[in-house]
Motif scaffolding. Sequence first.
Motif, PDB file in Angstrom:
ATOM      1  N   VAL A  19      -2.490 -10.387   2.526  1.00 33.74           N
ATOM      2  CA  VAL A  19      -1.680  -9.202   2.808  1.00 33.74           C
ATOM      3  C   VAL A  19      -1.267  -9.163   4.270  1.00 33.74           C
ATOM      4  N   GLY A  20      -0.100  -8.552   4.496  1.00 38.23           N
ATOM      5  CA  GLY A  20       0.446  -8.446   5.835  1.00 38.23           C
ATOM      6  C   GLY A  20       1.125  -7.113   6.044  1.00 38.23           C
ATOM      7  N   ALA A  21       1.783  -6.973   7.201  1.00 43.20           N
ATOM      8  CA  ALA A  21       2.478  -5.738   7.566  1.00 43.20           C
ATOM      9  C   ALA A  21       3.977  -5.962   7.513  1.00 43.20           C
ATOM     10  N   ASN A  22       4.699  -4.912   7.165  1.00 40.93           N
ATOM     11  CA  ASN A  22       6.158  -4.991   7.213  1.00 40.93           C
ATOM     12  C   ASN A  22       6.649  -5.107   8.647  1.00 40.93           C
ATOM     13  N   LYS A  23       7.717  -5.856   8.819  1.00 43.23           N
ATOM     14  CA  LYS A  23       8.253  -6.130  10.155  1.00 43.23           C
ATOM     15  C   LYS A  23       8.611  -4.853  10.900  1.00 43.23           C
ATOM     16  N   GLU A  24       9.206  -3.883  10.199  1.00 48.05           N
ATOM     17  CA  GLU A  24       9.686  -2.668  10.854  1.00 48.05           C
ATOM     18  C   GLU A  24       8.687  -1.526  10.765  1.00 48.05           C
ATOM     19  N   SER A  25       7.471  -1.810  10.375  1.00 45.18           N
ATOM     20  CA  SER A  25       6.479  -0.753  10.205  1.00 45.18           C
ATOM     21  C   SER A  25       6.163  -0.069  11.532  1.00 45.18           C
ATOM     22  N   ALA A  26       6.026   1.253  11.474  1.00 43.34           N
ATOM     23  CA  ALA A  26       5.613   2.006  12.657  1.00 43.34           C
ATOM     24  C   ALA A  26       4.109   1.998  12.842  1.00 43.34           C
ATOM     25  N   ASP A  27       3.363   1.618  11.807  1.00 42.38           N
ATOM     26  CA  ASP A  27       1.899   1.605  11.866  1.00 42.38           C
ATOM     27  C   ASP A  27       1.406   0.401  11.076  1.00 42.38           C
ATOM     28  N   ARG A  28       1.264  -0.713  11.752  1.00 44.34           N
ATOM     29  CA  ARG A  28       0.897  -1.943  11.054  1.00 44.34           C
ATOM     30  C   ARG A  28      -0.530  -1.906  10.543  1.00 44.34           C
ATOM     31  N   ILE A  29      -1.421  -1.254  11.246  1.00 43.46           N
ATOM     32  CA  ILE A  29      -2.791  -1.157  10.750  1.00 43.46           C
ATOM     33  C   ILE A  29      -2.821  -0.380   9.439  1.00 43.46           C
ATOM     34  N   ALA A  30      -2.022   0.661   9.330  1.00 40.73           N
ATOM     35  CA  ALA A  30      -1.928   1.402   8.073  1.00 40.73           C
ATOM     36  C   ALA A  30      -1.376   0.519   6.963  1.00 40.73           C
ATOM     37  N   ASP A  31      -0.439  -0.366   7.287  1.00 38.39           N
ATOM     38  CA  ASP A  31       0.083  -1.310   6.299  1.00 38.39           C
ATOM     39  C   ASP A  31      -1.032  -2.212   5.771  1.00 38.39           C
ATOM     40  N   TYR A  32      -1.853  -2.725   6.676  1.00 41.37           N
ATOM     41  CA  TYR A  32      -2.956  -3.595   6.249  1.00 41.37           C
ATOM     42  C   TYR A  32      -3.963  -2.824   5.400  1.00 41.37           C
ATOM     43  N   ALA A  33      -4.281  -1.621   5.804  1.00 42.84           N
ATOM     44  CA  ALA A  33      -5.216  -0.822   5.019  1.00 42.84           C
ATOM     45  C   ALA A  33      -4.686  -0.598   3.612  1.00 42.84           C
ATOM     46  N   ALA A  34      -3.388  -0.285   3.501  1.00 43.98           N
ATOM     47  CA  ALA A  34      -2.788  -0.084   2.184  1.00 43.98           C
ATOM     48  C   ALA A  34      -2.810  -1.362   1.366  1.00 43.98           C
ATOM     49  N   GLY A  35      -2.531  -2.492   2.017  1.00 52.48           N
ATOM     50  CA  GLY A  35      -2.547  -3.766   1.316  1.00 52.48           C
ATOM     51  C   GLY A  35      -3.926  -4.132   0.811  1.00 52.48           C
TER      52      GLY A  35
END
Length: 338
Positions: A134-150
């Motif tokens: 899992v990774g973060a979206n390029k335009e994400s404002a909160d990449r750590i939240a992206d990883y947590a969701a993934g």
Amino acid sequence: MTFPLRRALWLLDAERAHRLTVAALRLMPLRAPPAADPILSTEIAGLRFPTPVGLAAGFDKDAQVWRELLSLGFGFVEVGTLTPLPQPGNPRPRLFRLPADEAVINRMGFNNGGLAAALPRLRRDGRGLVGANVGANKESADRIADYAAGVRAAAAVADYVTVNISSPNTPGLRDLQYGAALRDLLAAAVAERGATPLFLKVAPDLDPAQVDDIARAAVDARVDALIVANTTVARPALRSPHADEAGGLSGKPLAPLALVRLQDFRRATGGALPLIAVGGLDSGAAAYARIRAGASLVQLYTALVFHGPGLALRIARDLAVLLRRDGFTSVGEAVGAG
């Protein structure tokens, strides 16, 4: 894959050839994975791997053909990288073969259809082990939240989840490998994994202080394994056209750096954390060398481009021969023996 088909695919640009390969695999009759030599069975993070030879993330980005790939003789398959939202990735062309070097340069940029589209295809069915990267979206404002969701979503269906913060093709992503950012990320990921093993994939482009810091953070966070390593932005001497393309370099030229970084992480963790070796692996001898250097499992991808779909079975067969030659009765006995 027959030789004429492989030759035909080489006439196409690399990304189109890859898409056609995935489409061809989807048409294959689904077969059970081949029986593995018992000496190759090994366990890490509470998971029993029939062989230590796995397929790295990047081939089956959207979890379309992981069952078919297991039938080629891989002991496990890692799908992704998957991001919370679909994204197209970087502009094309973005994938380049370097035949004279047995290497590939890519700057794909986490192109994928998103977690919601892929994860329903990962329902466990007892056919084999599958991990989700899992990774973060390029335009994400909160990449750590992206990883947590993934991690939260993938942990429900995958046998393990890999946090990928080491791709060089998403600007700023590798900054998450260091200091407080890494510790915050790991805390968020660990909080979401439940009982599912959590792996961390790191870059090869690290200095000794960075290796030590990542190792401490991973051990402290109780990560289950480190995957060493992703593609490199370094450029050793290369002979092929496209050698100057931007992106991550994989394949045979990465092997020396990946081995050194594996040894560095073995030293830094003191053997307290299982290591998974990836980068330039193309033979049983290469896999054996990484295991003796401290890897519990190995992964490959780029070598398939140059050696064909039978490579996983050949590596497993040769690895079993090497283990017995040196008097080992299991993969685990050989880990770190070199």
